[in-house]
Scaffold this motif. Structure first.
Motif, short mmCIF file in Angstrom:
data_model
loop_
_atom_site.label_atom_id
_atom_site.label_comp_id
_atom_site.label_asym_id
_atom_site.label_seq_id
_atom_site.Cartn_x
_atom_site.Cartn_y
_atom_site.Cartn_z
N ILE A 111 0.85 -1.18 0.00
CA ILE A 111 0.00 0.00 0.00
C ILE A 111 0.89 1.24 0.00
O ILE A 111 2.00 1.22 0.54
CB ILE A 111 -0.96 0.04 1.21
N ASP A 112 0.40 2.30 -0.61
CA ASP A 112 1.11 3.58 -0.63
C ASP A 112 0.54 4.44 0.48
O ASP A 112 -0.65 4.77 0.46
CB ASP A 112 0.94 4.25 -1.99
N THR A 113 1.38 4.80 1.45
CA THR A 113 0.91 5.57 2.60
C THR A 113 1.04 7.07 2.40
O THR A 113 0.70 7.85 3.29
CB THR A 113 1.67 5.17 3.87
N THR A 114 1.52 7.50 1.24
CA THR A 114 1.73 8.93 1.00
C THR A 114 0.41 9.69 1.11
O THR A 114 -0.54 9.42 0.38
CB THR A 114 2.32 9.16 -0.40
N GLY A 115 0.37 10.64 2.03
CA GLY A 115 -0.79 11.50 2.16
C GLY A 115 -2.04 10.84 2.71
O GLY A 115 -3.11 11.46 2.73
N LYS A 116 -1.95 9.60 3.17
CA LYS A 116 -3.13 8.89 3.65
C LYS A 116 -3.23 8.97 5.16
O LYS A 116 -2.22 9.04 5.87
CB LYS A 116 -3.09 7.41 3.23
N SER A 117 -4.46 8.91 5.68
CA SER A 117 -4.67 8.89 7.12
C SER A 117 -4.32 7.51 7.66
O SER A 117 -4.26 6.52 6.92
CB SER A 117 -6.11 9.23 7.45
N ILE A 118 -4.14 7.46 8.97
CA ILE A 118 -3.84 6.18 9.62
C ILE A 118 -4.99 5.21 9.41
O ILE A 118 -4.79 4.05 9.02
CB ILE A 118 -3.58 6.40 11.12
#
Length: 323
Positions: free
Chosen positions: A297-304
Motif C-alpha cells: 500500500i502507498d501511505t503517501t498522504g493517507k490517514s492512519i
C-alpha cells in the motif's frame, strides 16, 4: 483524519546516513576473513583446473598470470585482486562468484541449479520460487501461520511503527517491533549494537530475534527493520512465516517524516541532502525486494485509519483466496 506521522520509535539505523555503523571491522577479523577467502579461492582454482585437465602452466598461459603467482594463489598465499579473479574465471570458463562463494556444503547440484535459474525470466523465477516453497515446505500449515502473522516492511518513515499498533488493536493481537526485540536481546541501544557488533552482528541478532518471536507468538503484527529485505535467508523466513505488507511512500514523504523526528544525525544541510539521497537510492535499490511481499500500500498522504482499512481489505482478500 491525521495523515501518518513519523515512526517515532526505534530508528532503522541502516536506513540513513549518520548511523554509527561505519562498515568497518576489527583488523584481526578482517585478517581472518581474508585468510579464509584466499584459501577458498586457492582450493576452487585447483579443483576447477583439475576438472578441466589443465596443468598449472597451461592455466597460467590462458589467464595471463605468471606461473609463480598462480602457484601462490593455489596455495592460498596470493593477494588476489578482482582483476586476477576475473582472468582466472575467464580462463576456467566459470562465473567469478564460483571462485569465492561459500557454497561448499551444498554439493554439485547447487551449481547446476544456479545456472538453470540464471536462464529463467523474472516472471518464471517468481513462479519457480512459489513451486519450491510448495514442494519443500508444508504450505498448508504456512498459509495458516501467515493468516495470523502480519509483517510490515518498508524504509524508515513508511509508517510501520505508526500503523502497526493500530492494526494490531483492530485484530486484537500483539504488536512487536523487531528492532526493540534486538535492543532487549543485546541489552544496549540499536546504535550501540552497530557500534560494537557492526552490521554482521546486528544481522545475526535480527535473525535470532525473528526466530524467537515466531516460535513464541502464534499471531502478532511485526514492524521489521528497513534493511531486512537485503538478507536473503532472513527475508525468506519472513516471507514464509508472515503475510508481508510493503508500506511504500514517496521519497519526499519519507524525508518529511524522518525530519519530523529532529534526529541529530541529519541536523545540518549537508546531512539533510545526504539523507534525501540515501532514501531515494535505498528505495530504488530495494524496490524489487520489497515487491516480493504479497501486498503493498502507498501511505503517501493517507490517514492512519485509511491505511489500516486498506491493509485489512488486502488481508481479507488474500485469506479468501488461500482457502
Amino acid at each position: 483524519m491525521p495523515t501518518l506521522p513519523t515512526d517515532a520509535s526505534v530508528p532503522d539505523a541502516d536506513d540513513f546516513p549518520g548511523s554509527s555503523d561505519t562498515g568497518e571491522q576489527p583488523a584481526d577479523t578482517l585478517s581472518e576473513n581474508a585468510t579464509d577467502l584466499a584459501a577458498r579461492v586457492g582450493q576452487r582454482v585447483r579443483a576447477a583446473r583439475a576438472a578441466r585437465a589443465l596443468s598449472r602452466k597451461r592455466l597460467a598461459a590462458k589467464s595471463g598470470i605468471s606461473l609463480p603467482y598462480l602457484s601462490r594463489v593455489e596455495k592460498g598465499d596470493g593477494n588476489v585482486s578482482i582483476g586476477v579473479l576475473h582472468r582466472l574465471a575467464l580462463a576456467l570458463n566459470l562465473p567469478i562468484e564460483n571462485l569465492v562463494a561459500d557454497t561448499d556444503g551444498y554439493g554439485a547440484d547447487y551449481a547446476l541449479i544456479v545456472e538453470l535459474l540464471k536462464r529463467q525470466s523474472h516472471e518464471k523465477l517468481g513462479e519457480i520460487r512459489r513451486m519450491l516453497i510448495h514442494e519443500v515446505q508444508d504450505e498448508q500449515e504456512a498459509q495458516v501461520q501467515r493468516s495470523r502473522r502480519i509483517a510490515l516492511l518498508g524504509l524508515r518513515g513508511a509508517g510501520k511503527s505508526t500503523l502497526g499498533p493500530v492494526l494490531a488493536r483492530r485484530l486484537s493481537i500483539p504488536f512487536i517491533e523487531l528492532n526493540k526485540e534486538i535492543e532487549a536481546e543485546a541489552g544496549i541501544s540499536l546504535n550501540e549494537v552497530f557500534l560494537i557488533y557492526r552490521q554482521p552482528g546486528y544481522r545475526r541478532l535480527e535473525r535470532r530475534c525473528l526466530e524467537r518471536v515466531i516460535s513464541t507468538y502464534p499471531e502478532f503484527v511485526l514492524a521489521a527493520g528497513g534493511g531486512i529485505v537485503t538478507e536473503p535467508s532472513t527475508y525468506e523466513l519472513l516471507l514464509h512465516s508472515f503475510y508481508c505488507v510493503w508500506l511504500r511512500a514517496d521519497p519526499e514523504e519519507h524525508f518529511r517524516r524522518v525530519m519530523a523526528q529532529h534526529d541529530v544525525r541529519i541536523a545540518n544541510d549537508q546531512l539533510k541532502r545526504e539523507a534525501m539521497e540515501n532514501i531515494t537510492q535505498s528505495l530504488c535499490a530495494r524496490e524489487n525486494l520489497y515487491a516480493l511481499a504479497p501486498a503493498c500500500i502507498d501511505t503517501t498522504g493517507k490517514s492512519i485509519d485509511a491505511s489500516v482499512e486498506e491493509i485489512l481489505r488486502l488481508m481479507a482478500k488474500h485469506n479468501s483466496q488461500e482457502r
